[in-house]
Design a protein around this motif. Structure first.
Motif, short mmCIF file in Angstrom:
data_model
loop_
_atom_site.label_atom_id
_atom_site.label_comp_id
_atom_site.label_asym_id
_atom_site.label_seq_id
_atom_site.Cartn_x
_atom_site.Cartn_y
_atom_site.Cartn_z
N LYS A 7 0.82 -1.22 0.00
CA LYS A 7 0.00 0.00 0.00
C LYS A 7 0.85 1.27 0.00
CE LYS A 7 -4.13 -1.80 2.34
NZ LYS A 7 -4.94 -1.73 3.58
N GLN A 8 2.10 1.16 0.45
CA GLN A 8 2.97 2.33 0.54
C GLN A 8 3.61 2.68 -0.81
OE1 GLN A 8 2.51 3.61 3.45
NE2 GLN A 8 1.52 1.71 4.12
N MET A 9 3.42 1.82 -1.83
CA MET A 9 4.01 2.07 -3.14
C MET A 9 3.24 3.17 -3.86
SD MET A 9 5.36 -1.23 -5.23
CE MET A 9 7.02 -1.84 -4.98
N SER A 10 3.97 4.11 -4.43
CA SER A 10 3.33 5.16 -5.23
C SER A 10 3.06 4.62 -6.64
CB SER A 10 4.25 6.38 -5.31
OG SER A 10 5.43 6.06 -6.04
N LYS A 11 2.31 5.37 -7.42
CA LYS A 11 2.00 4.95 -8.80
C LYS A 11 3.27 4.84 -9.63
CE LYS A 11 -2.72 6.79 -9.08
NZ LYS A 11 -3.63 7.73 -9.78
N LYS A 12 4.20 5.76 -9.41
CA LYS A 12 5.46 5.72 -10.15
C LYS A 12 6.24 4.46 -9.80
CE LYS A 12 9.82 8.23 -10.73
NZ LYS A 12 10.64 9.38 -10.27
N ASP A 13 6.30 4.13 -8.51
CA ASP A 13 7.02 2.92 -8.08
C ASP A 13 6.37 1.67 -8.68
OD1 ASP A 13 8.58 4.60 -6.56
OD2 ASP A 13 7.41 4.30 -4.73
N ARG A 14 5.05 1.65 -8.69
CA ARG A 14 4.36 0.49 -9.25
C ARG A 14 4.60 0.38 -10.75
NH1 ARG A 14 -1.49 0.61 -6.01
NH2 ARG A 14 -0.59 0.37 -3.92
#
Length: 576
Positions: A7-14
Motif C-alpha cells: 500500500k505504501q508504493m506510489s503509482k510511479k514505483d508500481r
C-alpha cells in the motif's frame, strides 16, 4: 504484512515495478538463446567449415549479447528507482505514524527501536524489493526457459536435474526454518546497540563529568559483541547454503560431461549440443542458487517487514475521530471529576486516582509534592497527552475528548519537565510557538521570560545556532527559551512543569510577576519544588502518592497541612 507494505508504493514505483520484469524477461530470453546459436555455429558452421555461417551466427550472438546488456541495464535502473521510492514512502509512512502516536504508544516502543525500524529495517526491505524485482523474476524465468531448451536438446540428459532440484529445495527449507528466529533476535540486539549509542551520545557530558568512559566502553563492547554473536549464529546457516549449492552444481556438470561424452562417442549427441547443454545446465543451477539466496534474504527481510508493519498497524490510543469539530476552547477553566489514570490501563495500578479539582479560568494554581507523587501525570491529562481510565477532565466546559486534538492543544501551552530545543537558530525554535510571529512579538515574549538579555549578549543574537538539543545554552537559559516559546502561543492555559528549577530565585520571581500582570486571563498551573515559586498562587494543590492531599492558599496550608508545612520549614532552614 505484504499487503500493508505494498500500500505504501506510489503509482510511479508500481509503474517501474511492472516494467522491470518485462525487461528481465527480455534479458533472459537473449541469454538463453545464445547457447542454442552457439550449438548451431559449432555443429553446422565449424563442422562444415562454413566461415560465412560462422560469421553470421557470431554477429547474431554479439547482437543478442548487446540486447541482453541493454535489457539488464534498464531493469537495474527501474528496479533501483522502484525500490528506493518504495523505501522512501515506507519511511514517510512510519514517520507520519509516529507523529500521530500518543505518549502511551511512544512508551510502548523505545526510541532506539523506532530508529532501527526507520533505518536498518527499511533498508532491508529496500534491498529485498530490488532483489524480488530482479533476482526473483530472473531466476524462475531463466530456470524454465533453460530447462525447456535443455530438454529439447536431450531429454535423457536433462533427467539429472531430477536429483539436483530436491536437494536444493530441502536445503532452502532447512536454512529458512532455523535462520528466521535468529534474524529476529539479531534485530532486537540492533535495537539495544542503538539505545546504548544514543544514550552515550546524548549524555556524553555526564559521562565525562563522572569519568565513566571506560564503563561506557565496556557496555558498548558487550552490546556489539552480542550483535556480532547473534549475527554470526544466523550467518552460519547462510554460509552453509552456498557450498552445498556449488557442490550440487559441480556434481551435475561432471555427470553431464560423463554421460554426454558417452553419447557423443556413440553418436547420440553432437559436440555443439553438449556445449550448449552445459551452458543451459549452468543457467539452470545458477537460477536455483539465486532462488535459494533470494529465499534466505527474504527470511531476513520478513523479520524487518514484521517490525515495520507493527508500527504501521499500531492502534493509536488517543484519537479525535468522535470529537466535534465545531467545539472550540472558550476559556481556561479546568475540572477533574473523580479522575483515575494508569500508564498500563490497569485500574489496580493507577498513577493518579480519585482526583477532584476545580480550577477557574484565569486562576494561578501551584502544585507541589514529593518525587513520584504524580504531579506531571496529572497535568498531562489536561492537553490529553494521555487519556483517563475513569472520570472526566473538563476544560472550557467540555470533556477534553470532545475537542479536536489540534484545537485543544493549540490553546494549552505546556513547558515540559525536560526542556527540549531543536537544531537550528533561537528564533526558529521560538517560532514553534507561533510560526507567523513578528520579530517584535518574539522579542517581547523573550523579555517576559527574562531571556532577551542573554540572547542579545550572544554574538549572533536571535540568529545564534543552538546545536542539537540546545547544547550551546545553559539549563536555565534553555528553560527561559521554552517559557518564551510557550508564551508565543497566547494560550488560554499554560502549564509550567518545574520549568524554573534551573533559574535563580530573582529571575523566578520576575517571571512570576510577568505572569501575574500580563496573563491575568490565562489559567496558569505551576508545578514546583520551591514553595517560593507558588506561594502567591490563588490555590495550591498538595499531591501525595497519586492523590490530592490538600488544596488551599499558602497561609491555609501552612496552618492545616502537615506535608506542606514540613516542606516549607525544611526549605526555610535551608535558606538560613
Amino acid at each position: 504484512m505484504i499487503k500493508t507494505l505494498v500500500k505504501q508504493m506510489s503509482k510511479k514505483d508500481r509503474k517501474f515495478s511492472i516494467i522491470t520484469p518485462f525487461l528481465i524477461i527480455g534479458e533472459v530470453t537473449m541469454e538463453t538463446t545464445i547457447p542454442m546459436l552457439m550449438a548451431t555455429l559449432v555443429d553446422v558452421g565449424i563442422q562444415n567449415s562454413d566461415i560465412g555461417y560462422v560469421v553470421k551466427m557470431g554477429l547474431l550472438m554479439v547482437l543478442m549479447a548487446m540486447l541482453s546488456l541493454a535489457f539488464g541495464a534498464g531493469a537495474a535502473r527501474t528496479a533501483s528507482v522502484a525500490s528506493a521510492g518504495f523505501a522512501a514512502n515506507i519511511r514517510k509512512a512510519l514517520f507520519y505514524k509516529i507523529q500521530d502516536f500518543s505518549f502511551g504508544n511512544i512508551d510502548k516502543f523505545s526510541t532506539s527501536s523506532l530508529v532501527t525500524r526507520m533505518t536498518t529495517d527499511v533498508t532491508n526491505i529496500q534491498n529485498s524489493t530490488m532483489m524480488i524485482l530482479r533476482m526473483c523474476v530472473r531466476a524462475p524465468v531463466m530456470f524454465v526457459m533453460a530447462l525447456i531448451m535443455s530438454i529439447s536438446i536431450n531429454a535423457r540428459l536433462a533427467s539429472i536435474f531430477l536429483v539436483a532440484i530436491p536437494i536444493i529445495g530441502i536445503m532452502v527449507v532447512i536454512v529458512s526454518k532455523f535462520a528466521m528466529p535468529k534474524f529476529r533476535i539479531m534485530l532486537k540486539k540492533m535495537d539495544q546497540l542503538n539505545r546504548v549509542v544514543q544514550e552515550n551520545l546524548s549524555g556524553i557530558r555526564v559521562v565525562k563529568a563522572f569519568v565513566r568512559g571506560e564503563y561506557e566502553d565496556g557496555k558498548f563492547e558487550t552490546t556489539t559483541r552480542e550483535v556480532r554473536d547473534t549475527q554470526k549464529a544466523a550467518e552460519k546457516l547462510i554460509v552453509v547454503n552456498m557450498p552445498i549449492m556449488q557442490l550440487v552444481v559441480y556434481c551435475c556438470i561432471v555427470a553431464i560431461l560423463w554421460f554426454g561424452g558417452n553419447m557423443i562417442m556413440v553418436g547420440d549427441m553432437q559436440t555443439g549440443q553438449l556445449i550448449s547443454f552445459i551452458s543451459y545446465v549452468t543457467q539452470i543451477l545458477m537460477s536455483l542458487m539465486m532462488i535459494s539466496m533470494a529465499f534466505i534474504m527474504l527470511v531476513n527481510s520478513k523479520a524487518s517487514g514484521d517490525r515495520i508493519v507493527e508500527i504501521i498497524d499500531e492502534k493509536i490510543d488517543i484519537t479525535d475521530e468522535k470529537a466535534n469539530d465545531k467545539i472550540l476552547l472558550e476559556d481556561g477553566s479546568i475540572k477533574f471529576e473523580d479522575v483515575a489514570f494508569s500508564y498500563h490501563n490497569d485500574i489496580m495500578n493507577c498513577a493518579v486516582r480519585h482526583i477532584n479539582l476545580d480550577i477557574k479560568s484565569g486562576e494561578t494554581v501551584g502544585i507541589i509534592g514529593g518525587t513520584g507523587s504524580s504531579k506531571t501525570s496529572l497535568v498531562q491529562l489536561i492537553p490529553r497527552l494521555y487519556d483517563v481510565i475513569q472520570g472526566r477532565v473538563i476544560v472550557g466546559g467540555h470533556d477534553v475528548r470532545e475537542y479536536k486534538l489540534d484545537h485543544l492543544r493549540e490553546e494549552v501551552a505546556m513547558v515540559l519537565q525536560k526542556n527540549v530545543l531543536f537544531s537550528g537558530t533561537i528564533i526558529e525554535n521560538l517560532r514553534w510557538g507561533d510560526e507567523h510571529a513578528s520579530d517584535e512579538v518574539i522579542k517581547q515574549a523573550c523579555i517576559d521570560a527574562c531571556a532577551d538579555d542573554f540572547i542579545m549578549s550572544l554574538p549572533d543574537g536571535y540568529e545564534t545556532n543552538l546545536g542539537q538539543g540546545g547544547v550551546n545554552v545553559s539549563g536555565g537559559q534553555k528553560q527561559r527559551l521554552c517559557i518564551a516559546r510557550a508564551l508565543l502561543k497566547k494560550p488560554k492555559i499554560i502549564i509550567l512543569d518545574d520549568s524554573t528549577s534551573a533559574v535563580d530565585t530573582a529571575t523566578d520571581a520576575q517571571i512570576r510577576e510577568t505572569f501575574r500582570t500580563k496573563l491575568k486571563d490565562t489559567t496558569t498551573i505551576i508545578i514546583a519544588q520551591r514553595i517560593s515559586s507558588i506561594e502567591d498562587a490563588d490555590k495550591i494543590v498538595v499531591m501525595d502518592n497519586g492523590r490530592i492531599n490538600a488544596v488551599g492558599t499558602h497561609s491555609e496550608l501552612l496552618e492545616n497541612n502537615e506535608i506542606y508545612r514540613e516542606v516549607y520549614e525544611s526549605q526555610k532552614k535551608g535558606a538560613e
